[in-house]
Design a protein around this motif. Structure first.
Motif, PDB file in Angstrom:
ATOM      1  N   MET A  19       0.839  -1.206   0.000  1.00 21.35           N
ATOM      2  CA  MET A  19       0.000   0.000   0.000  1.00 21.35           C
ATOM      3  C   MET A  19       0.875   1.256   0.000  1.00 21.35           C
ATOM      4  SD  MET A  19      -3.158  -0.988  -0.036  1.00 21.35           S
ATOM      5  CE  MET A  19      -4.053   0.442   0.563  1.00 21.35           C
ATOM      6  N   THR A  20       0.501   2.239  -0.774  1.00 21.71           N
ATOM      7  CA  THR A  20       1.286   3.468  -0.857  1.00 21.71           C
ATOM      8  C   THR A  20       0.858   4.494   0.167  1.00 21.71           C
ATOM      9  OG1 THR A  20      -0.236   4.467  -2.441  1.00 21.71           O
ATOM     10  CG2 THR A  20       1.546   3.126  -3.349  1.00 21.71           C
ATOM     11  N   GLY A  21      -0.325   4.321   0.734  1.00 19.90           N
ATOM     12  CA  GLY A  21      -0.834   5.316   1.661  1.00 19.90           C
ATOM     13  C   GLY A  21      -1.454   6.501   0.972  1.00 19.90           C
ATOM     14  N   ARG A  22      -1.502   6.513  -0.382  1.00 19.71           N
ATOM     15  CA  ARG A  22      -2.095   7.612  -1.111  1.00 19.71           C
ATOM     16  C   ARG A  22      -3.614   7.518  -1.060  1.00 19.71           C
ATOM     17  NH1 ARG A  22       1.425   7.503  -6.666  1.00 19.71           N
ATOM     18  NH2 ARG A  22       3.379   8.256  -5.809  1.00 19.71           N
ATOM     19  N   LYS A  23      -4.250   8.670  -1.142  1.00 19.33           N
ATOM     20  CA  LYS A  23      -5.686   8.683  -1.285  1.00 19.33           C
ATOM     21  C   LYS A  23      -6.047   8.192  -2.679  1.00 19.33           C
ATOM     22  CE  LYS A  23      -6.248  12.692   1.757  1.00 19.33           C
ATOM     23  NZ  LYS A  23      -6.738  14.088   1.847  1.00 19.33           N
ATOM     24  N   PRO A  24      -7.231   7.562  -2.828  1.00 15.37           N
ATOM     25  CA  PRO A  24      -7.648   7.114  -4.161  1.00 15.37           C
ATOM     26  C   PRO A  24      -7.626   8.273  -5.154  1.00 15.37           C
ATOM     27  CG  PRO A  24      -9.128   6.268  -2.472  1.00 15.37           C
ATOM     28  CD  PRO A  24      -8.211   7.243  -1.786  1.00 15.37           C
ATOM     29  N   GLY A  25      -7.029   8.028  -6.305  1.00 14.01           N
ATOM     30  CA  GLY A  25      -6.959   9.053  -7.340  1.00 14.01           C
ATOM     31  C   GLY A  25      -5.672   9.840  -7.336  1.00 14.01           C
ATOM     32  N   ALA A  26      -4.932   9.820  -6.233  1.00 12.86           N
ATOM     33  CA  ALA A  26      -3.708  10.606  -6.159  1.00 12.86           C
ATOM     34  C   ALA A  26      -2.670  10.153  -7.177  1.00 12.86           C
ATOM     35  CB  ALA A  26      -3.126  10.547  -4.747  1.00 12.86           C
ATOM     36  N   GLU A  27      -2.710   8.870  -7.527  1.00 11.30           N
ATOM     37  CA  GLU A  27      -1.740   8.340  -8.480  1.00 11.30           C
ATOM     38  C   GLU A  27      -1.980   8.871  -9.900  1.00 11.30           C
ATOM     39  OE1 GLU A  27      -5.330   5.834  -8.679  1.00 11.30           O
ATOM     40  OE2 GLU A  27      -4.094   6.593  -7.021  1.00 11.30           O
ATOM     41  N   ARG A  28      -3.083   9.553 -10.106  1.00 13.75           N
ATOM     42  CA  ARG A  28      -3.389  10.085 -11.435  1.00 13.75           C
ATOM     43  C   ARG A  28      -2.803  11.480 -11.656  1.00 13.75           C
ATOM     44  NH1 ARG A  28      -9.750   9.373 -12.015  1.00 13.75           N
ATOM     45  NH2 ARG A  28      -9.314  10.351 -14.038  1.00 13.75           N
ATOM     46  N   LEU A  29      -2.197  12.061 -10.664  1.00 13.75           N
ATOM     47  CA  LEU A  29      -1.600  13.386 -10.791  1.00 13.75           C
ATOM     48  C   LEU A  29      -0.453  13.365 -11.794  1.00 13.75           C
ATOM     49  CD1 LEU A  29      -1.070  16.331  -9.912  1.00 13.75           C
ATOM     50  CD2 LEU A  29       0.252  15.411  -7.993  1.00 13.75           C
ATOM     51  N   SER A  30      -0.476  14.332 -12.705  1.00 13.07           N
ATOM     52  CA  SER A  30       0.602  14.500 -13.679  1.00 13.07           C
ATOM     53  C   SER A  30       1.117  15.928 -13.611  1.00 13.07           C
ATOM     54  CB  SER A  30       0.095  14.195 -15.096  1.00 13.07           C
ATOM     55  OG  SER A  30       1.103  14.470 -16.063  1.00 13.07           O
ATOM     56  N   LEU A  31       2.429  16.064 -13.659  1.00 13.20           N
ATOM     57  CA  LEU A  31       3.058  17.376 -13.725  1.00 13.20           C
ATOM     58  C   LEU A  31       3.159  17.808 -15.179  1.00 13.20           C
ATOM     59  CD1 LEU A  31       4.738  19.793 -12.600  1.00 13.20           C
ATOM     60  CD2 LEU A  31       6.769  18.349 -12.935  1.00 13.20           C
ATOM     61  N   ASN A  32       2.414  18.849 -15.550  1.00 14.72           N
ATOM     62  CA  ASN A  32       2.656  19.453 -16.840  1.00 14.72           C
ATOM     63  C   ASN A  32       3.948  20.249 -16.743  1.00 14.72           C
ATOM     64  OD1 ASN A  32       2.481  21.829 -18.859  1.00 14.72           O
ATOM     65  ND2 ASN A  32       0.932  20.399 -19.597  1.00 14.72           N
ATOM     66  N   GLN A  33       4.856  19.998 -17.657  1.00 15.31           N
ATOM     67  CA  GLN A  33       6.217  20.517 -17.548  1.00 15.31           C
ATOM     68  C   GLN A  33       6.276  22.037 -17.440  1.00 15.31           C
ATOM     69  OE1 GLN A  33       8.670  19.140 -20.739  1.00 15.31           O
ATOM     70  NE2 GLN A  33      10.576  19.729 -19.744  1.00 15.31           N
ATOM     71  N   TRP A  34       5.288  22.742 -18.005  1.00 10.68           N
ATOM     72  CA  TRP A  34       5.325  24.205 -17.975  1.00 10.68           C
ATOM     73  C   TRP A  34       5.088  24.760 -16.571  1.00 10.68           C
ATOM     74  CZ3 TRP A  34       7.809  24.870 -22.050  1.00 10.68           C
ATOM     75  CH2 TRP A  34       7.963  26.115 -22.656  1.00 10.68           C
ATOM     76  N   THR A  35       4.530  23.953 -15.683  1.00 17.62           N
ATOM     77  CA  THR A  35       4.313  24.408 -14.308  1.00 17.62           C
ATOM     78  C   THR A  35       5.642  24.679 -13.610  1.00 17.62           C
ATOM     79  OG1 THR A  35       2.233  23.200 -14.188  1.00 17.62           O
ATOM     80  CG2 THR A  35       3.257  23.779 -12.085  1.00 17.62           C
ATOM     81  N   THR A  36       6.642  23.887 -13.932  1.00 19.34           N
ATOM     82  CA  THR A  36       7.997  24.100 -13.406  1.00 19.34           C
ATOM     83  C   THR A  36       8.894  24.433 -14.606  1.00 19.34           C
ATOM     84  OG1 THR A  36       8.351  21.691 -13.511  1.00 19.34           O
ATOM     85  CG2 THR A  36       7.711  22.635 -11.390  1.00 19.34           C
ATOM     86  N   ARG A  37       8.605  25.539 -15.222  1.00 25.04           N
ATOM     87  CA  ARG A  37       9.175  25.867 -16.523  1.00 25.04           C
ATOM     88  C   ARG A  37      10.700  25.933 -16.513  1.00 25.04           C
ATOM     89  NH1 ARG A  37       7.449  31.130 -20.227  1.00 25.04           N
ATOM     90  NH2 ARG A  37       8.804  30.647 -22.000  1.00 25.04           N
ATOM     91  N   ARG A  38      11.289  26.327 -15.415  1.00 20.10           N
ATOM     92  CA  ARG A  38      12.749  26.488 -15.419  1.00 20.10           C
ATOM     93  C   ARG A  38      13.482  25.160 -15.288  1.00 20.10           C
ATOM     94  NH1 ARG A  38      14.540  29.343  -9.739  1.00 20.10           N
ATOM     95  NH2 ARG A  38      13.365  28.044  -8.298  1.00 20.10           N
ATOM     96  N   TRP A  39      12.755  24.092 -14.988  1.00 22.23           N
ATOM     97  CA  TRP A  39      13.373  22.768 -14.943  1.00 22.23           C
ATOM     98  C   TRP A  39      13.573  22.234 -16.360  1.00 22.23           C
ATOM     99  CZ3 TRP A  39      10.445  19.609 -10.608  1.00 22.23           C
ATOM    100  CH2 TRP A  39      11.156  19.746  -9.393  1.00 22.23           C
ATOM    101  N   SER A  40      14.733  21.665 -16.612  1.00 22.51           N
ATOM    102  CA  SER A  40      14.979  20.933 -17.847  1.00 22.51           C
ATOM    103  C   SER A  40      14.204  19.614 -17.806  1.00 22.51           C
ATOM    104  CB  SER A  40      16.468  20.640 -17.994  1.00 22.51           C
ATOM    105  OG  SER A  40      16.890  19.764 -16.943  1.00 22.51           O
TER     106      SER A  40
END
Length: 287
Positions: free
Chosen positions: A1-22
């Motif tokens: 078990m990961t301990g995550r709430k149901p649905g939390a595993e569906r989170l995706s980081l859109n790269q532009w949110t952290t734009r300065r990261w390569s």
């Protein structure tokens, strides 16, 4: 078990949110924060290298929730770049290629008006004709195109598709697994028909991506940067998310934020806040 709430595993980081990261930094950030999917942008992918990015993401065990972006179909030289975008999405194994379809012919984002067309109906016809040419190419390569309607304030320079209904109508001649739509809270929250059109999109099997962020108030001078972290603006996420869930969408959910303050903040702090807001404001409506 990961301990995550149901649905939390569906989170995706859109790269532009952290734009300065390569690309490598964003992939490592996802790994460090336990985020299982990433939405990639073509410019940083090109900087890192397409094959290198595909290998890096694959080795990290991440899903590519989308590739952004193709589109700008209302101009005269769109075909070659969009075929290239399709090829890139195929190599990355992206769930979809997001299409920002383009504004009035000749209107360029951020540039003064000069030599442009005011014929909005013709611009929309150009988009439909471009899809006729692009869809078969994408189908041959197993890439799903995702039409993204943008808030009407971007109609002139970025997208002559302003509502989910328009996007669905444009997608309707094609199989749902070839052409879908993007449901983005920033772009559709204002629309009184949004919930009904989300239900329609679900019935037609057309939701290719669900993207979330808030809308700032007041908007900044550059309205492109008017997105905010969930909970820091005016959008009510519960009914929109519940509608997307009821429509049967069970894919990744991207957080996509264009915001100067978010971009200047520590990206690790941004991801920590993003995860908490996602758990508090998005996950409860997925049940």
């Amino acid at each position: 078990m990961t301990g995550r709430k149901p649905g939390a595993e569906r989170l995706s980081l859109n790269q532009w949110t952290t734009r300065r990261w390569s690309v490598p930094e964003a992939v490592e950030g996802c790994r460090r924060h336990g985020i299982e999917a990433i939405g990639l942008w073509r410019e940083p992918v090109a900087e890192h290298g397409l094959s290198a990015t595909a290998e890096l993401v694959r080795d990290a065990g991440l899903r590519v929730s989308s590739l952004c972006r193709g589109g700008f179909l209302t101009g005269d030289s769109w075909l070659r770049d969009n075929r290239r975008a399709v090829d890139e999405a195929a190599e990355l194994g992206a769930a979809c290629l997001v299409l920002v379809v383009g504004g009035l012919p000749g209107v360029v984002p951020g540039e003064p008006l000069s030599g442009f067309s005011r014929d909005l109906a013709d611009a929309r016809t150009r988009v439909a004709e471009a899809l006729d040419a692009l869809v078969p190419y994408a189908e041959e390569r197993g890439v799903r195109l995702a039409l993204e309607p943008l808030h009407p304030m971007y109609c002139a320079d970025r997208a002559v598709l302003s509502t989910l209904k328009q996007a669905l109508d444009l997608a309707s001649p094609y199989p749902a697994d070839r052409v879908g739509v993007v449901v983005d809270t920033f772009h559709i929250w204002w629309d009184p028909e949004a919930l009904g059109q989300i239900a329609r999109a679900g019935a037609e099997g057309r939701i290719a991506s669900y993207q979330v962020c808030d809308q700032m108030h007041p908007l900044p001078a550059d309205v492109l940067l008017g997105r905010a972290m969930m909970g820091d603006g005016v959008i009510d996420f519960a009914p929109l998310t519940a509608a997307v869930a009821a429509a049967g969408y069970d894919g990744d959910i991207e957080v996509e934020i264009f915001n100067a303050d978010v971009w200047s903040a520590d990206p690790d702090e941004v991801l920590a806040t993003m995860k908490q807001r996602f758990a508090d404001l998005i996950v409860p409506s997925l049940a």
